[in-house]
Design an enzyme around this catalytic site. Structure first.
Site, PDB file in Angstrom:
ATOM      1  N   SER A   2       0.866  -1.166   0.000  1.00  0.00           N
ATOM      2  CA  SER A   2       0.000   0.000   0.000  1.00  0.00           C
ATOM      3  C   SER A   2       0.908   1.222   0.000  1.00  0.00           C
ATOM      4  CB  SER A   2      -0.867  -0.024   1.259  1.00  0.00           C
ATOM      5  OG  SER A   2      -1.575   1.181   1.392  1.00  0.00           O
ATOM      6  N   LYS A  40      -1.076  -1.120  -4.485  1.00  0.00           N
ATOM      7  CA  LYS A  40      -2.261  -0.328  -4.149  1.00  0.00           C
ATOM      8  C   LYS A  40      -1.792   1.084  -3.869  1.00  0.00           C
ATOM      9  CE  LYS A  40      -4.607   0.070   0.332  1.00  0.00           C
ATOM     10  NZ  LYS A  40      -5.161  -0.713   1.472  1.00  0.00           N
ATOM     11  N   LYS A  70      -2.953   5.030  -2.621  1.00  0.00           N
ATOM     12  CA  LYS A  70      -3.978   5.831  -1.970  1.00  0.00           C
ATOM     13  C   LYS A  70      -4.426   6.916  -2.930  1.00  0.00           C
ATOM     14  CE  LYS A  70      -3.952   3.944   2.157  1.00  0.00           C
ATOM     15  NZ  LYS A  70      -5.147   3.345   2.761  1.00  0.00           N
ATOM     16  N   ASP A 118      -7.159   2.943  -3.030  1.00  0.00           N
ATOM     17  CA  ASP A 118      -7.878   3.024  -1.750  1.00  0.00           C
ATOM     18  C   ASP A 118      -8.178   4.483  -1.461  1.00  0.00           C
ATOM     19  OD1 ASP A 118      -8.867   2.800   0.818  1.00  0.00           O
ATOM     20  OD2 ASP A 118      -7.109   1.780   1.654  1.00  0.00           O
ATOM     21  N   GLU A 132     -11.011   0.578  -3.175  1.00  0.00           N
ATOM     22  CA  GLU A 132     -11.294   0.301  -1.765  1.00  0.00           C
ATOM     23  C   GLU A 132     -11.988   1.493  -1.121  1.00  0.00           C
ATOM     24  OE1 GLU A 132      -7.693  -1.172   0.030  1.00  0.00           O
ATOM     25  OE2 GLU A 132      -8.481  -0.983   2.057  1.00  0.00           O
ATOM     26  N   ASP A 178     -13.527  -1.819   3.344  1.00  0.00           N
ATOM     27  CA  ASP A 178     -12.572  -1.903   4.454  1.00  0.00           C
ATOM     28  C   ASP A 178     -13.281  -1.344   5.693  1.00  0.00           C
ATOM     29  OD1 ASP A 178     -10.594  -1.325   6.353  1.00  0.00           O
ATOM     30  OD2 ASP A 178      -9.187  -0.405   4.975  1.00  0.00           O
ATOM     31  N   LYS A 232      -9.315  -6.744   8.392  1.00  0.00           N
ATOM     32  CA  LYS A 232      -8.305  -6.299   9.361  1.00  0.00           C
ATOM     33  C   LYS A 232      -8.739  -6.869  10.697  1.00  0.00           C
ATOM     34  CE  LYS A 232      -6.932  -2.081   7.013  1.00  0.00           C
ATOM     35  NZ  LYS A 232      -7.145  -0.625   6.916  1.00  0.00           N
ATOM     36  N   GLY A 288      -3.622  -3.922   6.372  1.00  0.00           N
ATOM     37  CA  GLY A 288      -2.585  -3.566   7.345  1.00  0.00           C
ATOM     38  C   GLY A 288      -2.887  -2.230   7.987  1.00  0.00           C
TER      39      GLY A 288
HETATM   40  O1  OSB Z   1      -7.030   1.896   4.583  1.00  0.00           O
HETATM   41  O2  OSB Z   1      -5.827   0.162   4.435  1.00  0.00           O
HETATM   42  C1  OSB Z   1      -6.008   1.285   4.887  1.00  0.00           C
HETATM   43  C2  OSB Z   1      -2.914   2.349   6.864  1.00  0.00           C
HETATM   44  C3  OSB Z   1      -3.494   3.039   7.896  1.00  0.00           C
HETATM   45  C4  OSB Z   1      -4.863   3.181   7.915  1.00  0.00           C
HETATM   46  C5  OSB Z   1      -5.653   2.636   6.904  1.00  0.00           C
HETATM   47  C6  OSB Z   1      -5.077   1.923   5.874  1.00  0.00           C
HETATM   48  C7  OSB Z   1      -3.678   1.816   5.829  1.00  0.00           C
HETATM   49  C8  OSB Z   1      -2.952   1.157   4.767  1.00  0.00           C
HETATM   50  C9  OSB Z   1      -1.563   0.692   5.083  1.00  0.00           C
HETATM   51  O3  OSB Z   1      -3.362   1.087   3.636  1.00  0.00           O
HETATM   52  C10 OSB Z   1      -1.397  -0.762   4.978  1.00  0.00           C
HETATM   53  C11 OSB Z   1      -0.067  -1.169   5.553  1.00  0.00           C
HETATM   54  O4  OSB Z   1       0.905  -1.161   4.790  1.00  0.00           O
HETATM   55  O5  OSB Z   1       0.018  -1.507   6.751  1.00  0.00           O
HETATM   56 MG    MG Z   2      -8.220   0.681   3.296  1.00  0.00          MG
END
Ligand code: OSB
Ligand code: MG
Length: 386
Positions: free
Chosen positions: A146, A172, A174, A199, A224, A249, A273, A301
């Site tokens: 991510s 992925k 953001k 995402d 996402e 999510d 999660k 994560g």
């Molecule tokens: O939306 O998946 C998410 C990190 C913090 C809060 C929300 C998210 C995320 C990530 C990071 O996308 C995923 C990771 O590498 O731990």
């Molecule tokens: Mg997410």
């Protein structure tokens, strides 16, 4: 993750619970549609009883932006309500933990930290790898990354190139209004065929329908959580109008949500999660509900330290975790992780699990001690700070 001072035996009577805040700078800042973080404040919990100690990680972030939970709130909920509900109880399996804590509404990440520590203890005590105790079947899990919002598109492109070279199976990125169409277009120009997803962390509304429809041209694996963090209904309406699969999510808080979202057609994929759903027991239920409805899941994560990361790895071995997760190498986040060995990813973008009991990782307790900025031990009703 358990350091037995004596050969341990569940059932375990929980004699004390210790909360620790550790502070760890990120190797690189992480930016989502709700903000940027440079360093993590991580809440670790240990449960002690009859000469043994087991560890869990609360994945709540520094502020209540991803969800309502955040580290300082979680600390209080554990100290004032969840720990007292568990102290003195005799527990022999991770599945028993939730019932003791059920009087407290929601606060899933706080509950998961405690429940998952008990699952790890159970695995250790039974001489089983945690992944097997959870019902996992894969020896190797598929990893994606991510990647947060960067200052420039060129910096993002450079990061993607590095991760692809390292072997990661899915990228992925953001997105948010103003950092979406053009960014994805640039990525697709360079890599027309990679497994790519995005995402939004709830950055859009249905007013953005036409804009979101334009993202279909990028053949994304998924988008996402495009809409509100607590919504299924409008996601279902959006899913009917876009080709790209929606992955939920934030909205999925338990197995009943997964069922509702599936039946409404609010998504075609779900991100699990373990903290968000309140612990391994509920995560397994979400996994099963999705499996029975033909919805693939993957493990999300929360920028975890090694403790939470090890738990995510174990969960990812279940059969319906059929898409690459956001579970990646320790070194992407930390100069030095708190577990040994650190989480490593093969050049095929996989993490292997072993046959050793428990999580399969050891804790660097000296390092944890050095990183600790706050500590509180709760024994029965009495509270000791130190
Ligand atoms: O939306 O998946 C998410 C990190 C913090 C809060 C929300 C998210 C995320 C990530 C990071 O996308 C995923 C990771 O590498 O731990
Ligand atoms: Mg997410």
């Amino acid at each position: 993750m358990l350091d037995g001072l004596a050969p341990c035996l569940l059932p375990m009577k929980i004699e004390s619970i210790t909360l620790r805040e550790i502070q760890m700078p990120l190797v690189h800042f992480f930016e989502t549609s709700f903000g940027r973080v440079y360093a993590r404040r991580i809440l670790l919990v240990t449960m002690e009883g009859e000469g043994l100690r087991t560890w869990g990680e609360c994945v709540a972030a520094e502020g209540p932006f991803y969800s309502e939970e955040w580290i300082d709130g979680a600390w209080l909920v554990i100290a004032d309500f969840l720990a007292p509900a568990l102290l003195g109880k005799i527990i022999s399996a991770g599945t028993q933990a939730a019932a003791f804590m059920s009087r407290v509404r929601a606060n899933h990440m706080a509950k998961a930290a405690l429940e998952n520590a008990l699952w790890a203890a159970e695995a250790e005590e039974k001489g089983l790898p945690l992944w097997k105790l959870l019902g996992g079947t894969r020896r190797e899990i598929a990893c994606g990354v991510s990647i947060g919002i960067q200052d420039t598109v060129e910096q993002l492109i450079e990061k993607i190139a590095t991760e692809l070279e390292a072997g990661y199976q899915r990228i992925k990125v953001k997105i948010k209004p103003g950092w979406d169409y053009n960014v994805l277009k640039r990525i697709r120009q360079q890599w027309p065929e990679i497994l790519l997803s995005c995402d939004a962390n709830s950055a859009y509304s249905l007013d953005d329908l036409h804009h979101l429809q334009r993202l279909d041209e990028f053949r994304l694996l998924m988008i996402e959580q495009p809409l509100w963090n607590d919504d299924f209904y409008l996601h279902a309406r959006l899913q009917q109008k876009i080709q790209t699969a929606i992955c939920l999510d934030e909205s999925i808080r338990h197995a009943r949500d997964a069922e509702a979202a599936a039946d409404l057609g609010a998504c075609r994929i779900i991100n699990v999660k373990v903290g968000r759903v309140g612990g391994f027991t509920e995560a397994l239920k979400v996994h099963n509900v999705c499996q029975s409805r033909g919805i693939p899941v993957w493990c999300g994560g929360m920028l975890e330290s090694g403790i939470g990361r090890a738990h995510n790895i174990a969960l990812s071995t279940l059969s319906n975790f059929s898409l690459p997760g956001d579970v990646s190498a320790s070194q992407r986040y930390w100069k030095e992780d708190i577990i040994e060995p650190e989480v490593q990813v093969s050049n095929r973008g996989t993490i292997s699990v072993t046959g050793s009991p428990g999580t399969g990782y050891l804790l660097k307790e000296d390092l944890i001690e050095k990183l600790t900025v706050r500590k509180q031990t709760i024994r029965n009703a009495a509270v000791a700070t130190g």
